[in-house]
Design a protein around this motif. Sequence first.
Motif, PDB file in Angstrom:
ATOM      1  N   UNK A  78       0.959  -1.199   0.028  1.00  0.00           N
ATOM      2  CA  UNK A  78      -0.035  -0.021  -0.140  1.00  0.00           C
ATOM      3  C   UNK A  78       1.057   1.174   0.068  1.00  0.00           C
ATOM      4  N   UNK A  79       1.930   1.211   1.034  1.00  0.00           N
ATOM      5  CA  UNK A  79       2.907   2.269   0.761  1.00  0.00           C
ATOM      6  C   UNK A  79       3.376   2.926  -0.468  1.00  0.00           C
ATOM      7  N   UNK A  80       3.851   1.708  -1.310  1.00  0.00           N
ATOM      8  CA  UNK A  80       4.406   1.721  -2.717  1.00  0.00           C
ATOM      9  C   UNK A  80       3.313   2.406  -3.801  1.00  0.00           C
ATOM     10  N   UNK A  81       2.196   1.727  -3.542  1.00  0.00           N
ATOM     11  CA  UNK A  81       1.273   1.997  -4.591  1.00  0.00           C
ATOM     12  C   UNK A  81       0.668   3.459  -4.461  1.00  0.00           C
ATOM     13  N   UNK A  82       0.630   3.891  -3.214  1.00  0.00           N
ATOM     14  CA  UNK A  82       0.301   5.338  -2.796  1.00  0.00           C
ATOM     15  C   UNK A  82       1.325   6.345  -3.466  1.00  0.00           C
ATOM     16  N   UNK A  83       2.451   5.932  -3.574  1.00  0.00           N
ATOM     17  CA  UNK A  83       3.494   7.049  -3.988  1.00  0.00           C
ATOM     18  C   UNK A  83       4.048   6.981  -5.554  1.00  0.00           C
ATOM     19  N   UNK A  84       3.397   5.811  -6.355  1.00  0.00           N
ATOM     20  CA  UNK A  84       3.652   5.806  -7.740  1.00  0.00           C
ATOM     21  C   UNK A  84       3.167   7.073  -8.586  1.00  0.00           C
ATOM     22  N   UNK A  85       3.778   7.636  -8.995  1.00  0.00           N
ATOM     23  CA  UNK A  85       3.258   8.812  -9.806  1.00  0.00           C
ATOM     24  C   UNK A  85       2.349   9.895  -8.999  1.00  0.00           C
ATOM     25  N   UNK A  86       1.308  10.448  -9.254  1.00  0.00           N
ATOM     26  CA  UNK A  86       0.488  11.140  -8.816  1.00  0.00           C
ATOM     27  C   UNK A  86      -0.986  10.560  -8.870  1.00  0.00           C
ATOM     28  N   UNK A 146      13.456   7.448  -0.946  1.00  0.00           N
ATOM     29  CA  UNK A 146      14.194   9.002  -0.868  1.00  0.00           C
ATOM     30  C   UNK A 146      14.010   9.627  -2.335  1.00  0.00           C
ATOM     31  N   UNK A 147      13.435  10.840  -2.300  1.00  0.00           N
ATOM     32  CA  UNK A 147      13.221  11.627  -3.363  1.00  0.00           C
ATOM     33  C   UNK A 147      13.698  13.125  -3.115  1.00  0.00           C
ATOM     34  N   UNK A 148      14.215  13.930  -4.357  1.00  0.00           N
ATOM     35  CA  UNK A 148      14.546  15.263  -3.567  1.00  0.00           C
ATOM     36  C   UNK A 148      13.221  15.990  -3.670  1.00  0.00           C
ATOM     37  N   UNK A 149      12.085  15.768  -4.341  1.00  0.00           N
ATOM     38  CA  UNK A 149      10.820  16.439  -4.277  1.00  0.00           C
ATOM     39  C   UNK A 149       9.999  16.069  -3.082  1.00  0.00           C
ATOM     40  N   UNK A 190       6.787  14.914  -3.756  1.00  0.00           N
ATOM     41  CA  UNK A 190       5.724  13.791  -4.490  1.00  0.00           C
ATOM     42  C   UNK A 190       6.451  13.858  -5.873  1.00  0.00           C
ATOM     43  N   UNK A 191       6.097  12.810  -6.705  1.00  0.00           N
ATOM     44  CA  UNK A 191       6.278  12.665  -8.351  1.00  0.00           C
ATOM     45  C   UNK A 191       7.781  12.840  -8.924  1.00  0.00           C
ATOM     46  N   UNK A 192       8.567  11.653  -8.334  1.00  0.00           N
ATOM     47  CA  UNK A 192       9.924  11.815  -8.615  1.00  0.00           C
ATOM     48  C   UNK A 192      10.446  10.216  -8.694  1.00  0.00           C
ATOM     49  N   UNK A 251       0.242  15.907  -9.389  1.00  0.00           N
ATOM     50  CA  UNK A 251       0.478  15.738 -10.340  1.00  0.00           C
ATOM     51  C   UNK A 251       0.030  16.571 -11.588  1.00  0.00           C
ATOM     52  N   UNK A 252      -0.250  17.779 -11.086  1.00  0.00           N
ATOM     53  CA  UNK A 252      -0.573  18.796 -11.955  1.00  0.00           C
ATOM     54  C   UNK A 252       0.445  20.060 -11.943  1.00  0.00           C
ATOM     55  N   UNK A 253       1.038  20.347 -12.938  1.00  0.00           N
ATOM     56  CA  UNK A 253       2.327  21.299 -12.611  1.00  0.00           C
ATOM     57  C   UNK A 253       1.669  22.923 -13.541  1.00  0.00           C
ATOM     58  N   UNK A 254       1.993  23.932 -12.750  1.00  0.00           N
ATOM     59  CA  UNK A 254       1.817  25.349 -13.252  1.00  0.00           C
ATOM     60  C   UNK A 254       3.274  26.040 -13.307  1.00  0.00           C
TER      61      UNK A 254
END
Lengths: 298, 161
Positions: A93-101, A184-187, A189-191, B134-137
């Motif tokens: 669940x942890x992994x699926x919650x952070x794949x992409x947005x 670990x990602x620098x942002x 989300x979405x990385x 997932x939305x960029x501006x």
Amino acid sequence: MHAFDYKSPEVLAEALQQLADSDGSAKPLAGGTDLIDQMRTGRHQPTLVIDIKKVAELNVLECAGDGLHVGAATPCYRICGDDNVQQDYTALADACNIIGGVQIQSRASVGGNLCNSGPAGDSIPAMIALRGICVIAGSAGTREVPVAEFCTGPGQNVLADNELLVEIRFPPRPTASGSHYRRMIPRNEMDIAVVGVGASVTLNEAGTTITDACIGLGAVGPTPLLAARAGECLVGQTVSDATLANAVEAAKEIISPITDMRGTQEYRVHVTGVLVRRVLETAISRATGDPCVVRPGH
Amino acid sequence: MSNKRVVTATINEETAEFLCEPRQTLLEVLRDSLNLTGTKEGCSNGNCGACTVIMNGHAVVSCLVLGVEAEGAEIQTIEGVSCDGSLNEVQSAFLEGAALQCGICTPGFIMQTEALLAEKSNPTEDDIRFYLAGNLCRCTGYDKIVRAVMAAAEQRQVTTG
Ligand SMILES: Cc1cc2nc3c(=O)[nH]c(=O)nc-3n(C[C@H](O)[C@H](O)[C@H](O)COP(=O)(O)OP(=O)(O)OC[C@H]3O[C@@H](n4cnc5c(N)ncnc54)[C@H](O)[C@@H]3O)c2cc1C
Ligand code: FES
Ligand code: FES
């Protein structure tokens, strides 16, 4: 995008037949979040795209006496929204919650994540830690391969051209066990993971001694890795700082990270150590009944 | 090779029938065949969210959906959110809160906000930032957008009781 044909079979045998008939020139499509972009950029140019989402076997999400069955095409939103997964297979669940947005999770499947076989695929270390088994079907019948042995190189895996990943099966959750995946990602989300670590831990009844542990590592080698010795060295040990330090060292020994824009090799080695410790701590807390709710980005 | 096929879907509550090749994305079909140009193209690789539409109740990036996958689906686009020709709560909140400058990201943000509010009518700032990741501006910055979403949620709760 190049021109191709499209089929959307509803029966597994039909999908397998279409795959066999196309002699390696077809590609299965699940959520398309890797494949469609790879076709757009010309990296893959299949003559036939077989949409496998309508095949019932590939869409199961079922927790039964023999464990959890996750159909290869089941999208992430269903997996991380499932009570059984959240409770008993929390690392997944942890992994699926952070794949992409959110938009990516509406479509992306763990089967696609696994078959894309990226070294940093987030669901893979989690599924290694939970001792997932891939159920693979081909013209010659079905076979089973542990998730830990599925990927063979960046973008490569054990599947033959005429084979489909049908589901990933997980053993029943042992009592007094817990699991976690973190990257670990620098942002926020979405990385793409700089390092990703999944772990599952089982404790004795008193909650003091580790009786079983399994650790998966991502983005620190050409494929996601099973850190076998790191897991084994925890077994029979009491929960302590020194015990976790041994696992950290054992995990660091098997990795071969690269230097790229997301981090140097040295940094990745260091982060692996930090994450292995933190992920084990969370898995242990969960094994004692503390849910340790993780909010992505925090 | 043209292998066009007929696809039937429900778009903004109306039945739509269109011809499309398997290689066309849903984004291309919406914009080029159905003239629904409110859905924007930013990156065409799934990263920017400008092309977000709601498909069978879930927000998706239409640049990573094939048009042929829309067969039998229910799709909502930005053209379908206004109520009887006037702006809905989310649209108004973006306008009043100056949550847009060039506006290319806005249809995607609004669709994503609609998906969020359908799931959580009273989201926290944290929920909003996570859901809109997932939305960029590139021009407005995110604070005004987040505040607009909070205002929209509040307004919608007043309207729907
Ligand atoms: C904006 C964006 C953000 C992303 N973020 C992340 C992230 O944070 N973490 C991460 O790990 N990934 C991320 N990804 C990559 C991608 O979303 C995942 O790898 C996803 O899990 C792929 O699943 P899918 O169902 O979309 O696969 P698809 O694109 O449908 O398929 C991927 C590959 O697997 C093959 N395949 C699929 N299913 C099967 C099957 N059952 N049997 C045999 N072969 C099969 C396909 O032919 C294709 O080669 C991101 C992608 C985008 C566009
Ligand atoms: S255009 Fe689809 S996500 Fe950017
Ligand atoms: S207003 Fe220009 S990109 Fe958002």
